[in-house]
Scaffold this motif. Sequence first.
Motif, mmCIF file in Angstrom:
data_model
loop_
_atom_site.group_PDB
_atom_site.id
_atom_site.type_symbol
_atom_site.label_atom_id
_atom_site.label_comp_id
_atom_site.label_asym_id
_atom_site.label_seq_id
_atom_site.Cartn_x
_atom_site.Cartn_y
_atom_site.Cartn_z
ATOM 1 N N MET A 1 1.195 11.853 -4.642
ATOM 2 C CA MET A 1 0.787 11.165 -3.425
ATOM 3 C C MET A 1 0.766 12.181 -2.300
ATOM 4 O O MET A 1 1.740 12.877 -2.041
ATOM 5 N N PHE A 3 -0.526 13.212 1.874
ATOM 6 C CA PHE A 3 -0.791 12.707 3.211
ATOM 7 C C PHE A 3 -1.803 13.614 3.901
ATOM 8 O O PHE A 3 -1.887 14.802 3.602
ATOM 9 N N ASN A 20 -1.140 8.146 4.792
ATOM 10 C CA ASN A 20 -1.007 8.165 3.341
ATOM 11 C C ASN A 20 -2.408 8.111 2.732
ATOM 12 O O ASN A 20 -3.186 7.206 3.035
ATOM 13 N N ASN A 21 -2.742 9.098 1.899
ATOM 14 C CA ASN A 21 -4.094 9.168 1.324
ATOM 15 C C ASN A 21 -4.404 8.017 0.370
ATOM 16 O O ASN A 21 -5.570 7.662 0.205
ATOM 17 N N GLU A 22 -3.384 7.450 -0.249
ATOM 18 C CA GLU A 22 -3.614 6.379 -1.227
ATOM 19 C C GLU A 22 -3.794 5.016 -0.579
ATOM 20 O O GLU A 22 -4.784 4.336 -0.822
ATOM 21 N N ASN A 23 -2.834 4.601 0.237
ATOM 22 C CA ASN A 23 -2.890 3.240 0.781
ATOM 23 C C ASN A 23 -3.332 3.187 2.245
ATOM 24 O O ASN A 23 -3.399 2.127 2.838
ATOM 25 N N GLN A 27 1.900 7.016 8.543
ATOM 26 C CA GLN A 27 3.270 7.465 8.303
ATOM 27 C C GLN A 27 3.938 7.992 9.581
ATOM 28 O O GLN A 27 5.156 7.959 9.710
ATOM 29 N N LYS A 70 4.591 16.442 2.405
ATOM 30 C CA LYS A 70 3.576 15.805 1.572
ATOM 31 C C LYS A 70 2.161 15.940 2.134
ATOM 32 O O LYS A 70 1.211 15.426 1.563
ATOM 33 N N THR A 72 -1.260 17.288 2.515
ATOM 34 C CA THR A 72 -2.140 18.073 1.636
ATOM 35 C C THR A 72 -3.450 18.473 2.311
ATOM 36 O O THR A 72 -4.187 19.294 1.779
#
Length: 137
Positions: A1, A3, A20-23, A27, A70, A72
């Motif tokens: 996961m 960010f 957050n890249n997924e949801n 953050q 986290k 990226t």
Amino acid sequence: MGFSLGVDIGTTKIACIVVNNENKEIQFVKSIDHNAGIKCVDGYFEQKGEILINKIVEIMDCCNKEIRDKVTSIGVSGQMHGVIEWDKNGTSSNLITWQDQRASIKGKLFEIQKIKGCEELKNGFAFTTLKILNDEN
């Protein structure tokens, strides 16, 4: 996961957001005044690049280390047409803002507008500023 960190270098503030890249949940988000303006010759508008960078670091120091670790990807946006130069060591020039009028002051704006494809350029546009800086060097 992972960010993503977004940084906006505004005319008066620096803002940062981590998503957050997924949801797509936020953050971290924070903005602060940078007070980076420099007293210049009339019509010149610059800000101290080092102050801008230090303010970005100051904001990110407020962000939880677990979140920072986290990140990226990083995206940076700036003031409309402003120009700042960074070298590979992180050393920066002053930011020349979108408010800058040096092309007209130096009597070069009309000359720049004669270049094919540059007819609509104005003072404070990045290309206009870079052309003036290049002509000075």
